[in-house]
Write a protein that holds these residues in place. Structure first.
Motif, short mmCIF file in Angstrom:
data_model
loop_
_atom_site.label_atom_id
_atom_site.label_comp_id
_atom_site.label_asym_id
_atom_site.label_seq_id
_atom_site.Cartn_x
_atom_site.Cartn_y
_atom_site.Cartn_z
N VAL A 47 30.23 36.71 47.74
CA VAL A 47 31.61 36.96 48.15
C VAL A 47 32.56 36.61 47.01
CG1 VAL A 47 33.42 36.39 49.81
CG2 VAL A 47 31.03 36.50 50.56
N CYS A 48 33.26 37.61 46.50
CA CYS A 48 34.15 37.40 45.36
C CYS A 48 35.56 37.08 45.82
CB CYS A 48 34.17 38.63 44.48
SG CYS A 48 32.58 39.04 43.73
N VAL A 49 36.15 36.09 45.19
CA VAL A 49 37.55 35.73 45.43
C VAL A 49 38.21 35.50 44.08
CG1 VAL A 49 37.02 34.66 47.67
CG2 VAL A 49 37.11 33.23 45.61
N GLY A 50 39.52 35.70 44.01
CA GLY A 50 40.20 35.46 42.74
C GLY A 50 41.62 35.98 42.76
N GLU A 51 42.41 35.43 41.85
CA GLU A 51 43.83 35.74 41.80
C GLU A 51 44.16 36.59 40.56
OE1 GLU A 51 43.66 32.30 38.91
OE2 GLU A 51 42.48 33.16 40.54
N THR A 52 45.25 37.34 40.68
CA THR A 52 45.75 38.10 39.53
C THR A 52 46.54 37.17 38.61
OG1 THR A 52 47.83 38.67 40.60
CG2 THR A 52 45.96 40.16 40.97
N LEU A 53 46.89 37.68 37.44
CA LEU A 53 47.70 36.88 36.51
C LEU A 53 49.06 36.55 37.12
CD1 LEU A 53 48.05 35.57 33.74
CD2 LEU A 53 48.86 37.79 32.88
N ALA A 54 49.67 37.53 37.80
CA ALA A 54 50.98 37.29 38.42
C ALA A 54 50.88 36.20 39.48
CB ALA A 54 51.51 38.58 39.03
N GLN A 55 49.81 36.22 40.25
CA GLN A 55 49.64 35.19 41.28
C GLN A 55 49.40 33.81 40.66
OE1 GLN A 55 46.45 37.27 43.25
NE2 GLN A 55 47.77 37.99 44.91
N ARG A 56 48.64 33.77 39.59
CA ARG A 56 48.42 32.49 38.91
C ARG A 56 49.73 31.94 38.37
NH1 ARG A 56 45.21 28.79 36.17
NH2 ARG A 56 43.43 29.43 37.43
N GLU A 57 50.50 32.80 37.70
CA GLU A 57 51.75 32.34 37.11
C GLU A 57 52.77 31.94 38.16
OE1 GLU A 57 52.81 35.59 34.54
OE2 GLU A 57 51.63 34.79 32.85
N ALA A 58 52.62 32.46 39.37
CA ALA A 58 53.51 32.08 40.47
C ALA A 58 53.01 30.85 41.23
CB ALA A 58 53.66 33.25 41.44
#
Length: 256
Positions: free
Chosen positions: A132-143
Motif C-alpha cells: 500500500v503506497c502513501v505519500g505527499e506531493t511537494l506542495a503538501q510537504r511545503e505546506a
C-alpha cells in the motif's frame, strides 16, 4: 517481545520491459543473487510479463527466492470491467505481492483513498499481500501537510481491512522524490515511517509485523543509508530495479 523481520526489497519495473530485456535482467539477477538472500526479494512486473517471470523462475535456480508481484489489481472481483485484472487472476500466476495506490495511479488514474482500500481488500481476500503506497506531493510537504496526508491515506486502508491490517506492507513514497533524483534524507524518511508505525500500532497489536518500505528514489548509492533507519524495513525500488547490478547492490545493503 521484539519481532525481527527480514527486510523486503521490491522492484517496480513500471511500464518498462520487453521479452528480451526482461530475460537479460532476470538472468543477471539469478546469476548474482545470494543463496539464499538474507532479505525478502520481489519484482513487480507489468501484467503481460507475469507468465514470462514464472517460466524463467522455474528455469533459473537463482530466481527461486524472488517472489512475483503485480503493479495493480482491480477493485472488483470479476465481471464487465474491460482491461481490468482481478486478484484471482494474479493468484493464478503465483503473485505474492501487488502494488496498490502508487502515486502514479492516484495521479494519472484518479484513484481515491477509497478505491485503494478496495484494491487492498481484494488482494487480501485472494491471499496476496498488498504493498500500500502513501505519500505527499511537494506542495503538501511545503505546506506542512505530510503527516495529515499519509495518515489519511493509510486510515482508509485500515478502516476497510482492520481485521487483517497486519497482513499488508506499507510503502512511503514521497511523490516529490519519485523519478526525480531527489531523495528524502534518512532523518526525513524515518520521521514519516515513525508516524506510520504509530498509526499501525493504534490499529493492531500486530503492528510490528508490518513492513514499511521507503519508495522515493532509493538506489545503489543511498540504500544502505536509508535502510539503516529503525523504521525503514526495506525499499520499493523503481529505476534501479531495471539494472541487475544496482538491484543486487540494494539487496546486499538490506542486510549489511
Amino acid at each position: 517481545m521484539t519481532i525481527t523481520m527480514k527486510k523486503l526489497i521490491a522492484g517496480n519495473w513500471k511500464m518498462n520491459g520487453s521479452l528480451a530485456a526482461n530475460e537479460a535482467l532476470l538472468k543477471g539477477l539469478a546469476t548474482g543473487m545470494p543463496a539464499p538472500p538474507r532479505c525478502a526479494v520481489a519484482v513487480c512486473v507489468p501484467a503481460p510479463y507475469l507468465g514470462q517471470f514464472r517460466a524463467l523462475a522455474n528455469a533459473l535456480p537463482g530466481l527461486s527466492a524472488v517472489d512475483l508481484g503485480a503493479q495493480d489489481v482491480s477493485s472488483q472481483v470479476a465481471g464487465a470491467f474491460t482491461g481490468e485484472v482481478s486478484a484471482s487472476m494474479l493468484k493464478d500466476f503465483g503473485c505474492r505481492y501487488v502494488i496498490v495506490g502508487h502515486s502514479e495511479r492516484r495521479q494519472y488514474h484518479a484513484e481515491t483513498d477509497a478505491v485503494v482500500a478496495q484494491k487492498a481488500q481484494q488482494a487480501l481476500a485472494a491471499g496476496i499481500t498488498p504493498i500500500v503506497c502513501v505519500g505527499e506531493t511537494l506542495a503538501q510537504r511545503e505546506a506542512g501537510q505530510t503527516q495529515a496526508v499519509v495518515k489519511r491515506q493509510l486510515a482508509a486502508v485500515i478502516h476497510a481491512n482492520g481485521h487483517c491490517i497486519s497482513e499488508i506492507v506499507v510503502a512511503y513514497e514521497p511523490v516529490w522524490a519519485i523519478g526525480t533524483g531527489k531523495t528524502a534524507t534518512p532523518d526525513e524518511a524515518q520521521a514519516v515511517h515513525a508516524v506510520l508505525r504509530a498509526q499501525l500500532k493504534a490499529a493492531t497489536d500486530q503492528a510490528a509485523r508490518v513492513k514499511i518500505l521507503y519508495g522515493g528514489s532509493m538506489n545503489a548509492a543511498n540504500a544502505a543509508w536509508l535502510l539503516g533507519q529503525p523504521d525503514i524495513d526495506g525499499g520499493l525500488i523503481g529505476g534501479a530495479s531495471l539494472k541487475a547490478q544496482d538491484f543486487l547492490t540494494i539487496i546486499a545493503a538490506a542486510f549489511a
